[in-house]
Design a protein around this motif. Structure first.
Motif, PDB file in Angstrom:
ATOM      1  N   PHE A  44      -9.800 -14.217   9.372  1.00 26.24           N
ATOM      2  CA  PHE A  44     -10.259 -13.295   8.340  1.00 26.24           C
ATOM      3  C   PHE A  44      -9.092 -12.971   7.415  1.00 26.24           C
ATOM      4  O   PHE A  44      -7.989 -12.661   7.871  1.00 26.24           O
ATOM      5  CB  PHE A  44     -10.804 -11.994   8.943  1.00 26.24           C
ATOM      6  CG  PHE A  44     -12.036 -12.175   9.781  1.00 26.24           C
ATOM      7  CD1 PHE A  44     -13.165 -12.808   9.278  1.00 26.24           C
ATOM      8  CD2 PHE A  44     -12.066 -11.702  11.088  1.00 26.24           C
ATOM      9  CE1 PHE A  44     -14.305 -12.961  10.057  1.00 26.24           C
ATOM     10  CE2 PHE A  44     -13.203 -11.846  11.872  1.00 26.24           C
ATOM     11  CZ  PHE A  44     -14.322 -12.496  11.358  1.00 26.24           C
ATOM     12  N   SER A  45      -9.367 -13.020   6.126  1.00 28.53           N
ATOM     13  CA  SER A  45      -8.341 -12.683   5.134  1.00 28.53           C
ATOM     14  C   SER A  45      -8.122 -11.181   5.074  1.00 28.53           C
ATOM     15  O   SER A  45      -9.009 -10.383   5.390  1.00 28.53           O
ATOM     16  CB  SER A  45      -8.760 -13.176   3.750  1.00 28.53           C
ATOM     17  OG  SER A  45      -8.875 -14.568   3.706  1.00 28.53           O
ATOM     18  N   LEU A  46      -6.950 -10.798   4.608  1.00 27.53           N
ATOM     19  CA  LEU A  46      -6.702  -9.401   4.283  1.00 27.53           C
ATOM     20  C   LEU A  46      -7.506  -9.054   3.034  1.00 27.53           C
ATOM     21  O   LEU A  46      -7.485  -9.797   2.052  1.00 27.53           O
ATOM     22  CB  LEU A  46      -5.210  -9.174   4.030  1.00 27.53           C
ATOM     23  CG  LEU A  46      -4.285  -9.413   5.222  1.00 27.53           C
ATOM     24  CD1 LEU A  46      -2.828  -9.276   4.781  1.00 27.53           C
ATOM     25  CD2 LEU A  46      -4.591  -8.453   6.357  1.00 27.53           C
ATOM     26  N   SER A  47      -8.213  -7.940   3.074  1.00 30.63           N
ATOM     27  CA  SER A  47      -9.005  -7.538   1.917  1.00 30.63           C
ATOM     28  C   SER A  47      -8.323  -6.437   1.113  1.00 30.63           C
ATOM     29  O   SER A  47      -8.906  -5.893   0.174  1.00 30.63           O
ATOM     30  CB  SER A  47     -10.398  -7.064   2.363  1.00 30.63           C
ATOM     31  OG  SER A  47     -10.299  -5.975   3.263  1.00 30.63           O
ATOM     32  N   ALA A  48      -7.097  -6.112   1.471  1.00 27.88           N
ATOM     33  CA  ALA A  48      -6.271  -5.186   0.702  1.00 27.88           C
ATOM     34  C   ALA A  48      -4.825  -5.617   0.864  1.00 27.88           C
ATOM     35  O   ALA A  48      -4.441  -6.158   1.911  1.00 27.88           O
ATOM     36  CB  ALA A  48      -6.453  -3.747   1.182  1.00 27.88           C
ATOM     37  N   ALA A  49      -4.033  -5.401  -0.170  1.00 23.65           N
ATOM     38  CA  ALA A  49      -2.618  -5.765  -0.081  1.00 23.65           C
ATOM     39  C   ALA A  49      -1.951  -4.929   1.005  1.00 23.65           C
ATOM     40  O   ALA A  49      -2.199  -3.721   1.105  1.00 23.65           O
ATOM     41  CB  ALA A  49      -1.938  -5.540  -1.424  1.00 23.65           C
ATOM     42  N   PRO A  50      -1.127  -5.532   1.848  1.00 23.84           N
ATOM     43  CA  PRO A  50      -0.458  -4.767   2.919  1.00 23.84           C
ATOM     44  C   PRO A  50       0.391  -3.638   2.328  1.00 23.84           C
ATOM     45  O   PRO A  50       1.096  -3.834   1.331  1.00 23.84           O
ATOM     46  CB  PRO A  50       0.418  -5.828   3.602  1.00 23.84           C
ATOM     47  CG  PRO A  50      -0.200  -7.142   3.236  1.00 23.84           C
ATOM     48  CD  PRO A  50      -0.776  -6.965   1.876  1.00 23.84           C
ATOM     49  N   ASP A  51       0.321  -2.462   2.930  1.00 28.99           N
ATOM     50  CA  ASP A  51       1.081  -1.313   2.432  1.00 28.99           C
ATOM     51  C   ASP A  51       2.137  -0.841   3.420  1.00 28.99           C
ATOM     52  O   ASP A  51       2.761   0.204   3.213  1.00 28.99           O
ATOM     53  CB  ASP A  51       0.137  -0.164   2.084  1.00 28.99           C
ATOM     54  CG  ASP A  51      -0.616   0.371   3.306  1.00 28.99           C
ATOM     55  OD1 ASP A  51      -0.441  -0.197   4.409  1.00 28.99           O
ATOM     56  OD2 ASP A  51      -1.375   1.341   3.157  1.00 28.99           O
ATOM     57  N   GLY A  52       2.335  -1.589   4.513  1.00 29.47           N
ATOM     58  CA  GLY A  52       3.335  -1.203   5.496  1.00 29.47           C
ATOM     59  C   GLY A  52       2.822  -0.239   6.544  1.00 29.47           C
ATOM     60  O   GLY A  52       3.549   0.095   7.487  1.00 29.47           O
ATOM     61  N   ARG A  53       1.555   0.224   6.392  1.00 26.94           N
ATOM     62  CA  ARG A  53       0.993   1.171   7.351  1.00 26.94           C
ATOM     63  C   ARG A  53      -0.252   0.611   8.040  1.00 26.94           C
ATOM     64  O   ARG A  53      -0.451   0.830   9.230  1.00 26.94           O
ATOM     65  CB  ARG A  53       0.647   2.491   6.654  1.00 26.94           C
ATOM     66  CG  ARG A  53       1.836   3.195   6.042  1.00 26.94           C
ATOM     67  CD  ARG A  53       1.435   4.535   5.430  1.00 26.94           C
ATOM     68  NE  ARG A  53       0.423   4.379   4.384  1.00 26.94           N
ATOM     69  CZ  ARG A  53       0.687   4.083   3.109  1.00 26.94           C
ATOM     70  NH1 ARG A  53       1.946   3.893   2.731  1.00 26.94           N
ATOM     71  NH2 ARG A  53      -0.284   3.987   2.216  1.00 26.94           N
ATOM     72  N   THR A  54      -1.116  -0.066   7.269  1.00 31.20           N
ATOM     73  CA  THR A  54      -2.338  -0.630   7.824  1.00 31.20           C
ATOM     74  C   THR A  54      -2.584  -2.016   7.256  1.00 31.20           C
ATOM     75  O   THR A  54      -2.071  -2.379   6.193  1.00 31.20           O
ATOM     76  CB  THR A  54      -3.563   0.260   7.503  1.00 31.20           C
ATOM     77  OG1 THR A  54      -3.696   0.367   6.079  1.00 31.20           O
ATOM     78  CG2 THR A  54      -3.435   1.629   8.127  1.00 31.20           C
ATOM     79  N   LEU A  55      -3.387  -2.781   7.994  1.00 31.61           N
ATOM     80  CA  LEU A  55      -3.926  -4.060   7.528  1.00 31.61           C
ATOM     81  C   LEU A  55      -5.445  -3.916   7.521  1.00 31.61           C
ATOM     82  O   LEU A  55      -6.020  -3.338   8.448  1.00 31.61           O
ATOM     83  CB  LEU A  55      -3.516  -5.199   8.466  1.00 31.61           C
ATOM     84  CG  LEU A  55      -2.025  -5.412   8.701  1.00 31.61           C
ATOM     85  CD1 LEU A  55      -1.809  -6.444   9.810  1.00 31.61           C
ATOM     86  CD2 LEU A  55      -1.335  -5.867   7.420  1.00 31.61           C
ATOM     87  N   ARG A  56      -6.084  -4.436   6.470  1.00 27.03           N
ATOM     88  CA  ARG A  56      -7.530  -4.330   6.419  1.00 27.03           C
ATOM     89  C   ARG A  56      -8.151  -5.715   6.283  1.00 27.03           C
ATOM     90  O   ARG A  56      -7.710  -6.538   5.487  1.00 27.03           O
ATOM     91  CB  ARG A  56      -7.981  -3.470   5.240  1.00 27.03           C
ATOM     92  CG  ARG A  56      -9.487  -3.174   5.277  1.00 27.03           C
ATOM     93  CD  ARG A  56      -9.945  -2.368   4.086  1.00 27.03           C
ATOM     94  NE  ARG A  56     -10.062  -3.173   2.883  1.00 27.03           N
ATOM     95  CZ  ARG A  56     -10.623  -2.751   1.750  1.00 27.03           C
ATOM     96  NH1 ARG A  56     -11.096  -1.501   1.682  1.00 27.03           N
ATOM     97  NH2 ARG A  56     -10.692  -3.532   0.707  1.00 27.03           N
ATOM     98  N   LEU A  57      -9.177  -5.974   7.088  1.00 28.30           N
ATOM     99  CA  LEU A  57      -9.972  -7.176   6.953  1.00 28.30           C
ATOM    100  C   LEU A  57     -11.406  -6.769   6.697  1.00 28.30           C
ATOM    101  O   LEU A  57     -11.853  -5.710   7.151  1.00 28.30           O
ATOM    102  CB  LEU A  57      -9.871  -8.050   8.209  1.00 28.30           C
ATOM    103  CG  LEU A  57     -10.403  -7.448   9.513  1.00 28.30           C
ATOM    104  CD1 LEU A  57     -11.742  -8.083   9.882  1.00 28.30           C
ATOM    105  CD2 LEU A  57      -9.404  -7.658  10.638  1.00 28.30           C
ATOM    106  N   THR A  58     -12.129  -7.574   5.941  1.00 29.94           N
ATOM    107  CA  THR A  58     -13.529  -7.310   5.642  1.00 29.94           C
ATOM    108  C   THR A  58     -14.305  -8.582   5.907  1.00 29.94           C
ATOM    109  O   THR A  58     -13.941  -9.649   5.412  1.00 29.94           O
ATOM    110  CB  THR A  58     -13.715  -6.874   4.175  1.00 29.94           C
ATOM    111  OG1 THR A  58     -12.918  -5.706   3.928  1.00 29.94           O
ATOM    112  CG2 THR A  58     -15.173  -6.567   3.876  1.00 29.94           C
ATOM    113  N   ALA A  59     -15.353  -8.501   6.720  1.00 29.53           N
ATOM    114  CA  ALA A  59     -16.064  -9.702   7.159  1.00 29.53           C
ATOM    115  C   ALA A  59     -17.566  -9.498   7.077  1.00 29.53           C
ATOM    116  O   ALA A  59     -18.073  -8.388   7.264  1.00 29.53           O
ATOM    117  CB  ALA A  59     -15.666 -10.056   8.590  1.00 29.53           C
TER     118      ALA A  59
END
Length: 445
Positions: free
Chosen positions: A276-291
Motif C-alpha cells: 500500500f502506498s503512503l497517502s500522505a507525505a511523511p511528517d516524522g510522526r505518522t504514516l498513512r495508508l489508504t486502501a
C-alpha cells in the motif's frame, strides 16, 4: 493535513534512474569480462560442445548472482529504479538463467557422449553417478525449471501470490546447490586461487545483498521504530485510511509516492503482506495508508484495532520527486491510485495540475483533501468523471486540460488499463519519456 518537514530537491539534469541503470550494466559487463578471462585462463577442452557447455554454465552462474542483486531490495537501487522495474528485469534474467543452464547441461552431456561413444541419456546418468556435484546440479536445474514454469504469465495469473512466493523460495535452494556443484566440478573455479576468490566474492556479495536488503534491514527498522496502528478512519463505504505511528519516524527515509509491504500482526493476518502506498507525505510522526477493499487483506483493514503491532518492509519505490526534470508537474490519478498522487502533491513545489479520473463523483476518494491541498498550494484540480468509453483522457482532452503538458513532468498512477491508455496519449502528445513517471505495483512482476 500533513505538514512537510523539508522541501524537496529541485529538478536535476542528472537522471538518478539513468545513473543506477548504467551502473548495473557496467557491473554486469565487467563481471562478464572477468568470467571470460578466467574461462580462457583455465584452458579449453578438446571437445567443442564441452567448451561451449562450460561457458554457458559460467554465464548462467553469473546471471543467477545478478538475479539475486536485482531482488535484494537495496535502498539505493530501489529509490532510483523502482521495485517494479527491478522485478521485471529479475524475471527476464530468470529466463536467461533457465536457457543458459539448459544449454550447459545439453552441451556438456552431448559433448562427453560424443567423446565416449555413449548415448546422451546414459552419459548423463553416468556423470551423475561418478562426478561429484553433478547430481546436485541436476536437482538445481529441476528446481529452476519448476520456478520458471510457475513464473510464466499464464501460470502466474492462476496462483495466489503467497503460493507463487513459496514456490519461488526454492530458487535459493537451487542457488546453493549450483554453487556447490561449481565448487566441486567447475574447472574455472578450481583453476587458480584468484578464480576461486572471484567466485566466492561474487556469490557471497549476491547472497549478502539479499540477506541485508530483505532480512537485516527490515528487521532493524521495525525493531527501531516499533510501528503500531494509531487510528482507522473510513473514507467511504469500501475505502479506509490507517494511521501508523512509532518511535523516531523522522529517521525513517520515506518519501511521498513510496509504498511499504504492510503486515498487520493480528491472529488471522500476520502472515499476509500487502503493498500500500503512503497517502500522505511523511511528517516524522505518522504514516498513512489508504486502501480500497478489493481483497480479503485490504477488506480486513477496516477491523484493525488501535494499538495493533505492524511490521512494515520499505519504503520502496522510485515514484518520487527525486526523478523530477521540470519545475512544473501534472499529476494524473485513477481510482484509488490517487493515494500516492495526493502525497506527491503535498511534497511538490512549483505549479501542478492534478487530474483525477473516476467513474462517478462518489468514487473520488480523498477528493476533499485534494481540493483543499490544491487551493493551499495554488494547484489546479480537475475531477474527470464518466464511463470508460469514450476515453476522457485521450490526447485531445489532456491537451485541453493542460496545454503545456509536454513541458511538464507527468506522474501517473491508476488501474493498469487506464495507465496504458494515458501512456499512449502522452506519447501522442510528444511528452518525452524521461518526463513520465509511473510504477506498476505488482509484487511478482
Amino acid at each position: 493535513m500533513t505538514t512537510l518537514q523539508t522541501r524537496p530537491a529541485p529538478p536535476t539534469a542528472i537522471r538518478p534512474r539513468a545513473v543506477a541503470r548504467t551502473g548495473l550494466y557496467a557491473l554486469l559487463a565487467a563481471n562478464a569480462a572477468a568470467v571470460a578471462w578466467f574461462f580462457v585462463q583455465a584452458g579449453f577442452a578438446s571437445n567443442a560442445l564441452v567448451v561451449l557447455g562450460r561457458l554457458c554454465g559460467l554465464y548462467g552462474a553469473l546471471l543467477m548472482a545478478f538475479q539475486l542483486l536485482l531482488v535484494a531490495r537495496l535502498p539505493w537501487l530501489d529509490r532510483r529504479i523502482g521495485m517494479d522495474r527491478l522485478t521485471s528485469w529479475h524475471r527476464r534474467t530468470g529466463f536467461g538463467v533457465l536457457w543458459t543452464l539448459l544449454t550447459h547441461v545439453v552441451f556438456i552431456t552431448f559433448g562427453y557422449a560424443q567423446a565416449s561413444s555413449t548415448d546422451p541419456v546414459n552419459q548423463l546418468v553416468n556423470l551423475a553417478e561418478t562426478t561429484e556435484g553433478v547430481l546436485r546440479a541436476i536437482v538445481a536445474l529441476s528446481l529452476i525449471i519448476v520456478v520458471g514454469a510457475v513464473s510464466a504469465r499464464w501460470a502466474r495469473r492462476r496462483l495466489a501470490y503467497e503460493t507463487w512466493h513459496f514456490i519461488h523460495l526454492y530458487t535459493y535452494v537451487a542457488v546453493v546447490l549450483a554453487f556447490t556443484h561449481q565448487v566441486a566440478a567447475g574447472t574455472t573455479f578450481t583453476s587458480s586461487p584468484v578464480a576461486r576468490t572471484y567466485w566466492y566474492t561474487l556469490w557471497g556479495g549476491a547472497l549478502g545483498a539479499v540477506v541485508a536488503g530483505r532480512m537485516v534491514l527490515p528487521l532493524w527498522r521495525n525493531l527501531r521504530h516499533r510501528l503500531r496502528v494509531e487510528a482507522v478512519v473510513p473514507e467511504s463505504d469500501d475505502v479506509v485510511s490507517v494511521y501508523v505511528t512509532g518511535r523516531g519516524l523522522d529517521r525513517l527515509p520515506a518519501r511521498a509516492g513510496q509504498f511499504f509491504l504492510w503486515r498487520f500482526l493480528t491472529r488471522d493476518r500476520w502472515w499476509q503482506a500487502n503493498p500500500f502506498s503512503l497517502s500522505a507525505a511523511p511528517d516524522g510522526r505518522t504514516l498513512r495508508l489508504t486502501a480500497k477493499a478489493s481483497g480479503a487483506g485490504s477488506a480486513a483493514l477496516r477491523h484493525l484495532k488501535p494499538g495493533t503491532r505492524v511490521f512494515a518492509e520499505g519504503p520502496y519505490g522510485a515514484f518520487t520527486t527525486l526523478h523530477r526534470t521540470r519545475p512544473e508537474s501534472v499529476l494524473i490519478a485513477g481510482g484509488v491510485g490517487v493515494t500516492p498522487i495526493r502525497a506527491l502533491l503535498e511534497e511538490l513545489d512549483g505549479h501542478a495540475v492534478v487530474i483525477y479520473r473516476v467513474a462517478a463523483g462518489r468514487d473520488a476518494v480523498l477528493h476533499d483533501e485534494l481540493r483543499d491541498l490544491a487551493l493551499a498550494k495554488g494547484a489546479e484540480l480537475h475531477l474527470v468523471t464518466g464511463p470508460v468509453a469514450p476515453d476522457l483522457l485521450a490526447p485531445r482532452e489532456l491537451a485541453r486540460l493542460v496545454p503545456d503538458i509536454a513541458d511538464r513532468d507527468v506522474f501517473l498512477c491508476g488501474p493498469p488499463g487506464m495507465m496504458t491508455a494515458v501512456l499512449r496519449s502522452l506519447g501522442d502528445l510528444g511528452v518525452p519519456r524521461k518526463q513520465i513517471h509511473f510504477e506498476r505495483f505488482s509484487l511478482a512482476g
